[in-house]
Design a protein around this motif. Structure first.
Motif, PDB file in Angstrom:
ATOM      1  N   LYS A 113      69.874  15.291  -6.017  1.00  0.00           N
ATOM      2  CA  LYS A 113      70.788  15.038  -4.890  1.00  0.00           C
ATOM      3  C   LYS A 113      71.632  13.791  -5.148  1.00  0.00           C
ATOM      4  N   LEU A 114      71.030  12.821  -5.821  1.00  0.00           N
ATOM      5  CA  LEU A 114      71.712  11.565  -6.122  1.00  0.00           C
ATOM      6  C   LEU A 114      72.795  11.746  -7.182  1.00  0.00           C
ATOM      7  N   ILE A 115      72.512  12.619  -8.181  1.00  0.00           N
ATOM      8  CA  ILE A 115      73.444  12.804  -9.304  1.00  0.00           C
ATOM      9  C   ILE A 115      74.511  13.854  -9.007  1.00  0.00           C
ATOM     10  N   PHE A 116      74.100  14.979  -8.427  1.00  0.00           N
ATOM     11  CA  PHE A 116      75.029  16.094  -8.177  1.00  0.00           C
ATOM     12  C   PHE A 116      75.183  16.354  -6.680  1.00  0.00           C
ATOM     13  N   ASP A 117      76.375  16.776  -6.301  1.00  0.00           N
ATOM     14  CA  ASP A 117      76.626  17.133  -4.906  1.00  0.00           C
ATOM     15  C   ASP A 117      76.657  18.664  -4.806  1.00  0.00           C
ATOM     16  N   LEU A 118      75.487  19.260  -4.649  1.00  0.00           N
ATOM     17  CA  LEU A 118      75.361  20.712  -4.616  1.00  0.00           C
ATOM     18  C   LEU A 118      75.098  21.187  -3.192  1.00  0.00           C
ATOM     19  N   SER A 119      75.927  22.118  -2.732  1.00  0.00           N
ATOM     20  CA  SER A 119      75.780  22.606  -1.358  1.00  0.00           C
ATOM     21  C   SER A 119      74.493  23.408  -1.165  1.00  0.00           C
ATOM     22  N   TRP A 120      74.057  24.104  -2.234  1.00  0.00           N
ATOM     23  CA  TRP A 120      72.861  24.943  -2.119  1.00  0.00           C
ATOM     24  C   TRP A 120      71.566  24.173  -2.358  1.00  0.00           C
ATOM     25  N   TRP A 121      71.675  22.871  -2.706  1.00  0.00           N
ATOM     26  CA  TRP A 121      70.485  22.082  -3.007  1.00  0.00           C
ATOM     27  C   TRP A 121      69.801  21.631  -1.716  1.00  0.00           C
ATOM     28  N   THR A 122      68.963  22.491  -1.195  1.00  0.00           N
ATOM     29  CA  THR A 122      68.232  22.225   0.052  1.00  0.00           C
ATOM     30  C   THR A 122      66.767  21.925  -0.296  1.00  0.00           C
ATOM     31  N   PRO A 123      66.011  21.382   0.651  1.00  0.00           N
ATOM     32  CA  PRO A 123      64.579  21.162   0.379  1.00  0.00           C
ATOM     33  C   PRO A 123      63.860  22.444  -0.044  1.00  0.00           C
ATOM     34  N   LEU A 124      64.244  23.577   0.555  1.00  0.00           N
ATOM     35  CA  LEU A 124      63.583  24.841   0.222  1.00  0.00           C
ATOM     36  C   LEU A 124      63.862  25.275  -1.215  1.00  0.00           C
ATOM     37  N   SER A 125      65.156  25.220  -1.627  1.00  0.00           N
ATOM     38  CA  SER A 125      65.504  25.625  -2.999  1.00  0.00           C
ATOM     39  C   SER A 125      64.861  24.685  -4.015  1.00  0.00           C
ATOM     40  N   ALA A 126      64.863  23.378  -3.724  1.00  0.00           N
ATOM     41  CA  ALA A 126      64.224  22.404  -4.620  1.00  0.00           C
ATOM     42  C   ALA A 126      62.720  22.656  -4.696  1.00  0.00           C
ATOM     43  N   GLY A 127      62.116  22.950  -3.553  1.00  0.00           N
ATOM     44  CA  GLY A 127      60.676  23.224  -3.500  1.00  0.00           C
ATOM     45  C   GLY A 127      60.302  24.444  -4.321  1.00  0.00           C
ATOM     46  N   LEU A 128      61.087  25.512  -4.201  1.00  0.00           N
ATOM     47  CA  LEU A 128      60.823  26.734  -4.960  1.00  0.00           C
ATOM     48  C   LEU A 128      60.916  26.480  -6.470  1.00  0.00           C
ATOM     49  N   ILE A 129      61.942  25.719  -6.866  1.00  0.00           N
ATOM     50  CA  ILE A 129      62.133  25.418  -8.291  1.00  0.00           C
ATOM     51  C   ILE A 129      60.973  24.570  -8.817  1.00  0.00           C
ATOM     52  N   ILE A 130      60.537  23.591  -8.036  1.00  0.00           N
ATOM     53  CA  ILE A 130      59.412  22.736  -8.438  1.00  0.00           C
ATOM     54  C   ILE A 130      58.138  23.553  -8.616  1.00  0.00           C
ATOM     55  N   VAL A 131      57.881  24.459  -7.673  1.00  0.00           N
ATOM     56  CA  VAL A 131      56.677  25.306  -7.768  1.00  0.00           C
ATOM     57  C   VAL A 131      56.736  26.164  -9.030  1.00  0.00           C
ATOM     58  N   VAL A 132      57.910  26.738  -9.314  1.00  0.00           N
ATOM     59  CA  VAL A 132      58.074  27.582 -10.514  1.00  0.00           C
ATOM     60  C   VAL A 132      57.867  26.757 -11.789  1.00  0.00           C
ATOM     61  N   LEU A 133      58.501  25.584 -11.862  1.00  0.00           N
ATOM     62  CA  LEU A 133      58.380  24.728 -13.054  1.00  0.00           C
ATOM     63  C   LEU A 133      56.938  24.266 -13.257  1.00  0.00           C
ATOM     64  N   ASN A 134      56.282  23.898 -12.174  1.00  0.00           N
ATOM     65  CA  ASN A 134      54.901  23.431 -12.225  1.00  0.00           C
ATOM     66  C   ASN A 134      53.964  24.549 -12.664  1.00  0.00           C
ATOM     67  N   THR A 135      54.151  25.733 -12.067  1.00  0.00           N
ATOM     68  CA  THR A 135      53.312  26.886 -12.397  1.00  0.00           C
ATOM     69  C   THR A 135      53.501  27.299 -13.853  1.00  0.00           C
ATOM     70  N   ALA A 136      54.742  27.255 -14.329  1.00  0.00           N
ATOM     71  CA  ALA A 136      55.042  27.631 -15.720  1.00  0.00           C
ATOM     72  C   ALA A 136      54.250  26.775 -16.705  1.00  0.00           C
ATOM     73  N   ALA A 137      54.141  25.477 -16.427  1.00  0.00           N
ATOM     74  CA  ALA A 137      53.408  24.574 -17.321  1.00  0.00           C
ATOM     75  C   ALA A 137      51.930  24.941 -17.375  1.00  0.00           C
ATOM     76  N   TYR A 138      51.334  25.217 -16.218  1.00  0.00           N
ATOM     77  CA  TYR A 138      49.911  25.567 -16.172  1.00  0.00           C
ATOM     78  C   TYR A 138      49.647  26.920 -16.824  1.00  0.00           C
ATOM     79  N   ILE A 139      50.496  27.902 -16.521  1.00  0.00           N
ATOM     80  CA  ILE A 139      50.299  29.244 -17.074  1.00  0.00           C
ATOM     81  C   ILE A 139      50.500  29.244 -18.594  1.00  0.00           C
ATOM     82  N   ALA A 140      51.436  28.419 -19.080  1.00  0.00           N
ATOM     83  CA  ALA A 140      51.652  28.310 -20.527  1.00  0.00           C
ATOM     84  C   ALA A 140      50.377  27.850 -21.228  1.00  0.00           C
TER      85      ALA A 140
END
Length: 199
Positions: free
Chosen positions: A54-81
């Motif tokens: 949020k600090l670096i880019f001004d993205l209209s779609w960057w909401t807490p929900l979209s950020a949360g979903l991406i974090i869960v996916v990235l986190n899960t990917a590391a564990y599943i790998a």
């Protein structure tokens, strides 16, 4: 993809210098990614990721929900790998050698012989990881995601009834994790049925 990057084998006799460099670089990047996401709590990752982007880019779609979903996916990917890598290491090396002796390339050997077995062996652990992540989404409330826990706290604040809303939330979580467990069990049984048919 992460598993493939991390498990690349450098063949000093056959690989050219550029290919060796590429393999080592991508393997290091995959290792760093896995170490970072497995070594830090999801709550910290959510704060850094959401507010940092949020600090670096001004993205209209960057909401807490979209950020949360991406974090869960990235986190899960590391564990599943790491789960899949461990599962791959448990497979007899003779299977890869047999596939190569039949004319399979390394990629085809992995795709058709090693990965299917690794996924089958890792299904229980993958199921557990999804269940844990389902419950861990409660930490995303720190960036403003309205999850079950946060919604329950709001209900408690409005009704002054502490027990009933949390009992209902616990039941909802039990249903969600129960459905996930049933889905994983179904996949395991289906895989076991396929093996019996082939035998």
């Amino acid at each position: 993809m992460l598993v493939w990057l991390k498990t690349q084998i450098v063949d000093k006799k056959r690989d050219r210098f550029i290919r060796i460099l590429f393999k080592r670089l991508t393997s290091s990047i995959a290792t760093i990614y896995i170490v970072l996401f497995r070594g830090t709590p999801m709550i910290v990752q959510a704060m850094i990721f959401y507010y940092g982007v949020k600090l670096i880019f001004d993205l209209s779609w960057w909401t807490p929900l979209s950020a949360g979903l991406i974090i869960v996916v990235l986190n899960t990917a590391a564990y599943i790998a790491e789960i899949l890598r461990g599962s791959m290491n448990a497979i007899d090396k003779g299977q890869m050698e047999a596939a190569r002796s039949l004319g399979f390339s390394r990629v085809k050997s992995l795709l058709y012989i090693v990965y299917p077995q690794a996924i089958k062996n890792a299904l229980p652990a993958i199921g557990n990881e999804f269940i844990v992540n389902l419950k861990d989404t409660a930490v995303l409330s720190v960036i403003g995601v309205l999850d079950l826990f946060n919604a329950t706290r709001q209900v408690v604040g409005a009704t002054y009834d502490t027990v009933t809303p949390f009992v209902i939330t616990a039941i909802i979580y039990l249903v969600l994790t129960g459905v996930t467990s049933l889905a994983v069990n179904y996949l395991e049984n289906r895989q076991a049925g396929k093996e019996v048919k082939h035998a």
